[in-house]
Write a protein that holds these residues in place. Structure first.
Motif, PDB file in Angstrom:
ATOM      1  N   LEU A  78      25.972  46.943  42.531  1.00  0.00           N
ATOM      2  CA  LEU A  78      27.007  47.803  41.884  1.00  0.00           C
ATOM      3  C   LEU A  78      26.032  49.211  41.483  1.00  0.00           C
ATOM      4  CD1 LEU A  78      28.911  45.602  41.474  1.00  0.00           C
ATOM      5  CD2 LEU A  78      29.204  46.271  39.134  1.00  0.00           C
ATOM      6  N   ARG A  99      25.445  42.547  36.245  1.00  0.00           N
ATOM      7  CA  ARG A  99      26.555  43.238  37.072  1.00  0.00           C
ATOM      8  C   ARG A  99      27.579  43.563  36.341  1.00  0.00           C
ATOM      9  NH1 ARG A  99      23.126  40.358  40.401  1.00  0.00           N
ATOM     10  NH2 ARG A  99      22.918  41.493  42.419  1.00  0.00           N
ATOM     11  N   PHE A 128      29.332  46.962  35.523  1.00  0.00           N
ATOM     12  CA  PHE A 128      30.753  46.955  35.649  1.00  0.00           C
ATOM     13  C   PHE A 128      31.644  47.634  34.362  1.00  0.00           C
ATOM     14  CE2 PHE A 128      34.711  44.979  35.061  1.00  0.00           C
ATOM     15  CZ  PHE A 128      35.421  45.685  35.988  1.00  0.00           C
ATOM     16  N   LEU A 149      33.036  39.246  40.910  1.00  0.00           N
ATOM     17  CA  LEU A 149      31.570  39.101  40.659  1.00  0.00           C
ATOM     18  C   LEU A 149      31.466  37.645  39.986  1.00  0.00           C
ATOM     19  CD1 LEU A 149      30.902  42.456  38.954  1.00  0.00           C
ATOM     20  CD2 LEU A 149      29.918  41.795  40.924  1.00  0.00           C
ATOM     21  N   ALA A 172      30.390  49.340  44.883  1.00  0.00           N
ATOM     22  CA  ALA A 172      29.836  47.981  45.024  1.00  0.00           C
ATOM     23  C   ALA A 172      29.385  47.814  46.414  1.00  0.00           C
ATOM     24  CB  ALA A 172      30.761  46.743  44.802  1.00  0.00           C
ATOM     25  N   LEU A 194      37.604  43.595  40.027  1.00  0.00           N
ATOM     26  CA  LEU A 194      36.095  43.378  40.503  1.00  0.00           C
ATOM     27  C   LEU A 194      35.455  42.466  39.683  1.00  0.00           C
ATOM     28  CD1 LEU A 194      33.692  44.362  42.171  1.00  0.00           C
ATOM     29  CD2 LEU A 194      33.551  46.426  40.823  1.00  0.00           C
ATOM     30  N   SER A 195      35.750  42.402  38.256  1.00  0.00           N
ATOM     31  CA  SER A 195      34.870  41.453  37.290  1.00  0.00           C
ATOM     32  C   SER A 195      35.351  39.920  37.883  1.00  0.00           C
ATOM     33  CB  SER A 195      35.565  41.665  36.069  1.00  0.00           C
ATOM     34  OG  SER A 195      36.889  41.453  35.700  1.00  0.00           O
ATOM     35  N   TRP A 231      27.205  44.105  49.151  1.00  0.00           N
ATOM     36  CA  TRP A 231      27.565  42.875  48.605  1.00  0.00           C
ATOM     37  C   TRP A 231      27.354  42.917  47.117  1.00  0.00           C
ATOM     38  CZ3 TRP A 231      26.039  37.778  46.835  1.00  0.00           C
ATOM     39  CH2 TRP A 231      27.191  36.998  46.794  1.00  0.00           C
ATOM     40  N   TYR A 232      28.250  43.785  46.481  1.00  0.00           N
ATOM     41  CA  TYR A 232      28.059  43.694  44.995  1.00  0.00           C
ATOM     42  C   TYR A 232      26.846  44.102  44.357  1.00  0.00           C
ATOM     43  CZ  TYR A 232      32.353  40.928  45.637  1.00  0.00           C
ATOM     44  OH  TYR A 232      33.512  40.416  46.170  1.00  0.00           O
TER      45      TYR A 232
END
Length: 211
Positions: free
Chosen positions: A85, A127, A131, A115, A79, A111-112, A82-83
């Motif tokens: 992915l 995202r 993921f 997000l 990630a 991580l979820s 900034w995320y």
């Protein structure tokens, strides 16, 4: 592992003062490094901070280097920027190489969940879809440190052997260590050029540690 085996390590760097936006870029560096620590190639690209283009940027690095002798693709986390992915399965398909994402600290939260705090609506859905395709992380002791590895295109045993073979000391594989240094240098150069144009200096904190 033979000393001439090569891996491409990809890492990023951007200034912490930069806020996500269409025009805010993170510098990506790709470093081809042999198992005996010889640097054998560099390439640079950028991706959008808070965007969804990091996978394409990494694929461009691979294409630009045009190195069929590289055996493995190593990524500093999943990630970056900034995320933004990374889709490990897509990168495996586009490079036809095993892809290993290595992180260096346990996550404070899933991580979820991170997000969901940062995005909503279609941006979050896109995202989360990426993921959910990611393989699970495996804990791995390397020298006297612990890292966490996700891999696509190779088994757990091969992933373990690759990370250890490319990490002669400490816990950061050499291709990722060199790529991190190169990304920082590339970002600094770009910022210096912009400062010359704008008359402003860099007062941002470096944000190049992967998630």
């Amino acid at each position: 592992m033979k000393p001439g085996v090569r891996a491409l390590g990809v890492a990023e760097s951007y200034a912490g003062r930069d806020r996500p936006g269409e025009d805010v870029r993170s510098t990506l560096a790709g470093a081809v490094v042999r198992a005996d620590r010889v640097l054998d190639g560099l390439a640079f690209d950028t991706c959008t901070v808070g965007g969804t283009d990091a996978t394409d940027a990494v694929a461009r690095l691979w294409s630009d280097l045009d190195r069929p002798d590289v055996r493995y693709l190593l990524l500093a986390g999943v990630a970056p920027a900034w995320y933004n992915l990374l889709d490990l399965g897509a990168l495996h398909d586009r490079t036809d190489r095993p892809v290993l994402a290595v992180t260096f600290e346990p996550s404070d939260e899933p991580l979820s969940d991170a997000l969901a705090r940062a995005f909503s609506g279609a941006a979050l859905d896109a995202r989360l879809e990426t993921f959910e395709r990611l393989p699970a992380r495996s804990r791995l002791r390397v020298n006297d440190q612990v890292v966490f590895v996700r891999s696509v295109g190779c088994g757990a045993g091969e992933a373990r052997d690759v990370v250890r073979a490319f990490t002669p000391e400490g816990g950061r594989p050499e291709p990722l260590r060199v790529a991190r240094l190169a990304a920082r240098a590339g970002r600094t150069l770009l910022e210096d050029e912009h400062a010359d144009d704008d008359g402003d200096g860099d007062d941002g904190e470096d944000e190049d540690e992967p998630v």
